[in-house]
Scaffold this active site. Structure first.
Site, mmCIF file in Angstrom:
data_model
loop_
_atom_site.group_PDB
_atom_site.id
_atom_site.type_symbol
_atom_site.label_atom_id
_atom_site.label_comp_id
_atom_site.label_asym_id
_atom_site.label_seq_id
_atom_site.Cartn_x
_atom_site.Cartn_y
_atom_site.Cartn_z
ATOM 1 N N SER A 184 0.840 -1.201 0.000
ATOM 2 C CA SER A 184 0.000 0.000 0.000
ATOM 3 C C SER A 184 0.878 1.255 0.000
ATOM 4 O O SER A 184 1.718 1.423 -0.878
ATOM 5 C CB SER A 184 -0.957 -0.044 1.190
ATOM 6 O OG SER A 184 -1.939 0.953 1.096
ATOM 7 N N ASP A 338 -9.107 -4.857 -5.531
ATOM 8 C CA ASP A 338 -8.442 -3.704 -4.914
ATOM 9 C C ASP A 338 -8.528 -2.527 -5.876
ATOM 10 O O ASP A 338 -8.223 -2.668 -7.065
ATOM 11 C CB ASP A 338 -6.970 -4.070 -4.643
ATOM 12 C CG ASP A 338 -6.179 -2.960 -3.973
ATOM 13 O OD1 ASP A 338 -6.773 -1.930 -3.608
ATOM 14 O OD2 ASP A 338 -4.959 -3.126 -3.818
ATOM 15 N N HIS A 368 -7.581 -5.263 -0.806
ATOM 16 C CA HIS A 368 -6.587 -4.374 -0.211
ATOM 17 C C HIS A 368 -6.378 -4.694 1.272
ATOM 18 O O HIS A 368 -7.329 -4.749 2.048
ATOM 19 C CB HIS A 368 -6.997 -2.909 -0.358
ATOM 20 C CG HIS A 368 -5.861 -1.963 -0.147
ATOM 21 N ND1 HIS A 368 -4.944 -1.686 -1.134
ATOM 22 C CD2 HIS A 368 -5.454 -1.267 0.946
ATOM 23 C CE1 HIS A 368 -4.037 -0.843 -0.665
ATOM 24 N NE2 HIS A 368 -4.317 -0.581 0.608
#
Length: 398
Positions: A184, A338, A368
């Site tokens: 991320s 995601d 995610h």
């Protein structure tokens, strides 16, 4: 009585909000398990918002408080040490067993949008990589926003990386075998650090980079993955932009204009449009509902509110060819469900076109943050372990 009533109302609200807002693809495995986890997340966000309105603490502070309750245990075959790398707090993980030679090194930058996450929260991931790859891992505790604003986060990651490269042999690490990686926001920082290091002839070259569900561009929030997964836990499309605005400490009222792309100047649309385009997304990723959406008319005042998000120290996809072609071997991991999936696909093509050696793993049932649920008891997801195993296999194959 009052506490039970409040808890019941909160739980009911979380379920109703999830059922109203969440849209899961029918192909996704384990939908009920993810919904239950999402209910918990909604409750944490809601309580945090209430506390903020009551001036008890900020929502971010409450979320951090709750996340601190998760304390994964260190594998008994390892030891760890909290150190300071040129002013940046780090935790160094090493196998207890001696090595016949120098080991590989791995710098891990945790996720959390630059405002959440910690070394402790990622201890299980750090432990597994250290143990399975028999290496020395440095988990970097970079400063968080809003207490420390951009660019403190990637600069801390860069500082820690340079320090480790210069002192690698003190930790029994081969300086030519250092890998950086993150998920991320941590993947974003890793991509930026890797690009900045190509112009450092005083340092050894990175051996590789690992980018997991990384945010790599802030130009187009209507790519196929943003449309398809905009209401898929654990990161909604609107929440992704809200987190970004919070990271930069900007007013959330700007969200809609950013979502429509009104912040991108015409000259940048022309320059970067060759890299950020649905045309570079394979057709199989457009089948789950997608319609092309051009960027909204440019608003100059919006761009000047936040020009940083289109700079290469945030949107690393926009780096010049002369930089990209010198990047190290790369593992890119994307998740089907995601919103950031297409950032990974576009960066993969960018690197491959520049001649960089790329290995790609796509988690067909990933979402995610699933890597943090690789070992979470009954709430674990196979995709989290698959992602971690692909990282381990990649590192061991270097």
């Amino acid at each position: 009585g009052v506490v039970l009533t409040a808890a019941t109302l909160l739980f009911t609200w979380a379920i109703c909000y999830d059922l109203y807002r969440t849209k899961m693809a029918p192909q996704f495995d384990h939908p009920l398990k993810l919904r239950v986890i999402h209910w918990g997340w909604i409750m944490i966000l809601t309580v945090g918002q209430v506390f903020q309105l009551l001036h008890i603490c900020s929502q971010i502070a409450f979320i951090r408080f709750v996340m601190d309750f998760r304390r994964p245990k260190l594998d008994p075959s390892l030891f760890s040490e909290d150190l300071d790398f040129s002013g940046v707090p780090v935790r160094v993980y090493q196998p207890k067993a001696p090595s016949s030679g120098l080991r590989r090194g791995f710098l891990l930058f945790h996720g959390g949008a630059g405002i959440l996450g910690s070394i402790a929260f990622y201890e299980d991931i750090s432990s597994k990589i250290t143990k399975e790859c028999d290496l020395v891992l440095v988990s970097v505790g970079y400063r968080l926003s809003p207490e420390f604003l951009y660019p403190a986060q990637y600069k801390d990651c860069l500082t820690a990386t340079v320090h480790f490269m210069q002192s690698a042999e003190q930790f029994g690490v081969d300086p030519s075998q250092i890998i950086i990686g993150g998920d991320s926001a941590g993947g974003n920082f890793a991509s930026v650090v890797a690009q900045l290091l190509v112009d450092r002839p005083d340092l050894p070259k990175l051996r590789a980079q690992v980018l997991v569900s990384a945010c790599l561009q802030a130009m187009d929030f209507n790519l196929p993955s943003y449309q398809q997964n905009g209401a898929f836990p654990m990161l909604f499309r609107e929440n992704a932009i809200c987190l970004g605005l919070q990271y930069f400490q900007k007013d959330l009222s700007l969200m809609e204009d950013f979502l429509q792309g009104a912040h991108v100047p015409p000259e940048m649309r022309r320059k970067y449009g060759k890299w950020v385009t649905p045309d570079h997304i394979p057709e199989r990723f457009k089948r789950r509902g997608y319609r092309p959406m051009p960027l909204a008319p440019y608003k100059r005042e919006l761009y000047w509110q936040l020009p940083q998000i289109l700079q290469i120290t945030f949107s690393s996809l926009f780096a010049e060819d002369t930089v990209v072609q010198r990047l190290p071997e790369t593992l890119i991991i994307s998740c089907e469900y995601d919103v950031l999936r297409d950032d990974s696909l576009l960066y993969k093509k960018r690197l491959e076109d520049a001649g960089v050696q790329v290995k790609w793993f796509h988690a067909e049932n990933g979402f995610h943050g699933v890597i943090n649920l690789f070992d979470f008891g009954i709430w674990s997801f196979p995709s989290g372990l698959e992602i971690l195993q692909n990282i381990i296999d990649f590192v061991n194959g270097l």
